[in-house]
Design an enzyme around this catalytic site. Structure first.
Site, PDB file in Angstrom:
ATOM      1  N   ASN A 113       0.723  76.524 -46.926  1.00  0.00           N
ATOM      2  CA  ASN A 113       0.725  77.773 -46.161  1.00  0.00           C
ATOM      3  C   ASN A 113      -0.478  77.828 -45.215  1.00  0.00           C
ATOM      4  O   ASN A 113      -1.603  77.513 -45.624  1.00  0.00           O
ATOM      5  CB  ASN A 113       0.645  78.939 -47.171  1.00  0.00           C
ATOM      6  N   ASP A 170       2.359  90.027 -39.603  1.00  0.00           N
ATOM      7  CA  ASP A 170       1.913  91.339 -39.117  1.00  0.00           C
ATOM      8  C   ASP A 170       1.451  91.187 -37.673  1.00  0.00           C
ATOM      9  O   ASP A 170       1.268  90.074 -37.189  1.00  0.00           O
ATOM     10  CB  ASP A 170       0.871  92.024 -40.017  1.00  0.00           C
TER      11      ASP A 170
END
Ligand code: G3I
Length: 398
Positions: free
Chosen positions: A225, A296
């Site tokens: 990630n 986001d």
């Protein structure tokens, strides 16, 4: 196994035990309250009011959010968390600093709370994160710095940490972020030599971590990630490096199953949804799953409490960037989950980290859905039902 060896095991199995869970809610729920609403298509038209998780389920996509305890303990937050999302990630609760605050003293309360919430709401869990340079316990970083923890002991501590945590939740984690944020923001990029783990143990830490996680839960999907690996950087240097490294891991037989693109965007910077799509496609081309793991979109705001954008154009850029991120993801069949990093501005990490910025979530500080929520909902509705054919208004003469 201390040092990297030839890794006998292949890639981890594709399906976690929890994968049998249904993707959608048992009944459609209202956007805000989570209460039951009228449901189903409206005379053949897509129901644009359906919860995100239900729309995503139509195409086999898990739509997720990060959660902190407040999201679970506050009834109005929990109603949104349960009704809108089908996969959840602990914002902090599974990080080493939280789960082992003192050597050998474990605190699983936050992680357990999230796993139980997920089970109660038919949600899958993304485990986050096993090996990261940040949010490590003080006893560990201090011990390494002052030499009281030797290299050999650190290998053992890491092995034990991964084995203990992954074993505890064996069968209950769909995807694990095994290694997080190891690459340099530079051109060319590469493993950061100053990363805590690389500096202390060298690059073998990554393949070993994947192998140990795989041994502890062979069915969990194991992810690398990182941020800035999906169209944020025009040179694409970090994505190039992660791509090449993932290819190398696979060639070495390391049990890696996927690449997580965090997706933290900021309206003040450039970003290319076309490049995001290309990056996702090429990771998938290696035979990997892909996921958007921490989406986001932050912008400048009046203050950290109200989080009203100071530039009216941000009101358009914000939903646009969310929507483009989702649409790029939707074009890639190997994209199995799309997760936002917390749903409400009231508990976003952004104001505490980026001075003057906020408004990053899809719900405002009062838990009202923002334009970004409705953009994502429309995109998912179209994806779920297929864009309707146009009605015929004019037939040209032959
Ligand atoms: O728990 C303490 C509390 O006791 C103390 O009073 C308070 C005072 O500041 O701090 C609390 O700890 C904070 C912790 O979040 C829990 O709320 C830390 O200061 C704060 O730094 C920490 O921030 C987290 C951040 O990772 C750390 O880098 C954010 O909540 C979390 O959302 C964020 O998540 C990361 C992902 O894991 C990886 N990708 C980037 C993403 C955003 O930074």
């Amino acid at each position: 196994m201390r040092r990297r060896t030839v890794l006998a095991a292949g890639a981890a199995g594709a399906a976690g035990a929890a994968a049998a869970l249904a993707g959608g809610t048992s009944a459609s729920a209202a956007v805000r309250s989570g209460a039951a609403s009228t449901t189903g298509d409206i005379a053949g038209h897509p129901d644009r009011t359906a919860p995100l998780r239900d729309l995503a389920a139509r195409i086999g996509l898990r739509f997720g959010t990060a959660l902190i305890p407040q999201d679970i303990e506050t009834p109005s937050y929990a109603a949104i968390a349960s009704s809108q999302f089908s996969v959840v990630t602990p914002g902090n609760g599974m990080k080493w600093q939280i789960v082992e605050p003192e050597p050998g003293v474990y605190d699983w309360s936050e992680a357990d709370q999230l796993v139980e919430f997920a089970a109660a709401n038919k949600q899958l869990v993304r485990g986050h994160t096993l090996v990261w340079h940040n949010q490590l316990p003080d006893w560990l970083t201090t011990g390494v710095a002052n030499g009281s923890i030797s290299t050999s002991q650190l290998w053992d501590l890491l092995h034990n940490h991964i084995t203990t945590e992954v074993s505890r939740y064996r069968g209950r984690i769909w995807q694990w972020d095994v290694c997080n944020e190891f690459f340099l923001d530079a051109d060319p990029s590469g493993l950061d030599p100053n990363n805590f783990w690389i500096a202390a143990l060298g690059p073998d830490v990554i393949p070993n971590a994947f192998q140990w996680a795989h041994e502890a839960d062979p069915d969990a999907l194991l992810f690398y990630n990182d941020y800035n690996i999906g169209g944020e950087d025009g040179t694409n240097a970090k994505s190039d490096a992660v791509y090449a490294y993932a290819q190398q891991l696979l060639g070495d037989g390391v049990p890696i199953d996927g690449i997580g693109n965090q997706g933290h965007l900021d309206t003040q910077y450039g970003w290319s949804p076309q490049l995001l799509q290309q990056d996702l496609v090429r990771y998938a081309g290696l035979g990997l799953k892909v996921a958007i793991t921490e989406a986001d979109v932050r912008t400048f705001v009046n203050n950290p409490t109200d989080q009203v954008p100071t530039d009216n154009l941000a009101l358009f850029a914000h939903p646009y960037e969310y929507s483009e991120m989702l649409k790029a993801a939707l074009t890639v069949p190997e994209l199995i989950s799309f997760t936002v990093w917390g749903f409400t501005d009231s508990d976003s990490w952004v104001p505490g980290t980026f001075a003057g910025e906020g408004y990053a979530g899809i719900y405002d500080v009062n838990q009202n859905p923002k334009a970004a929520y409705y953009s994502l909902q429309s995109d998912l509705a179209l994806a779920a039902y297929g864009a309707p054919r146009r009605i015929r208004t004019y037939t040209p003469r032959a």
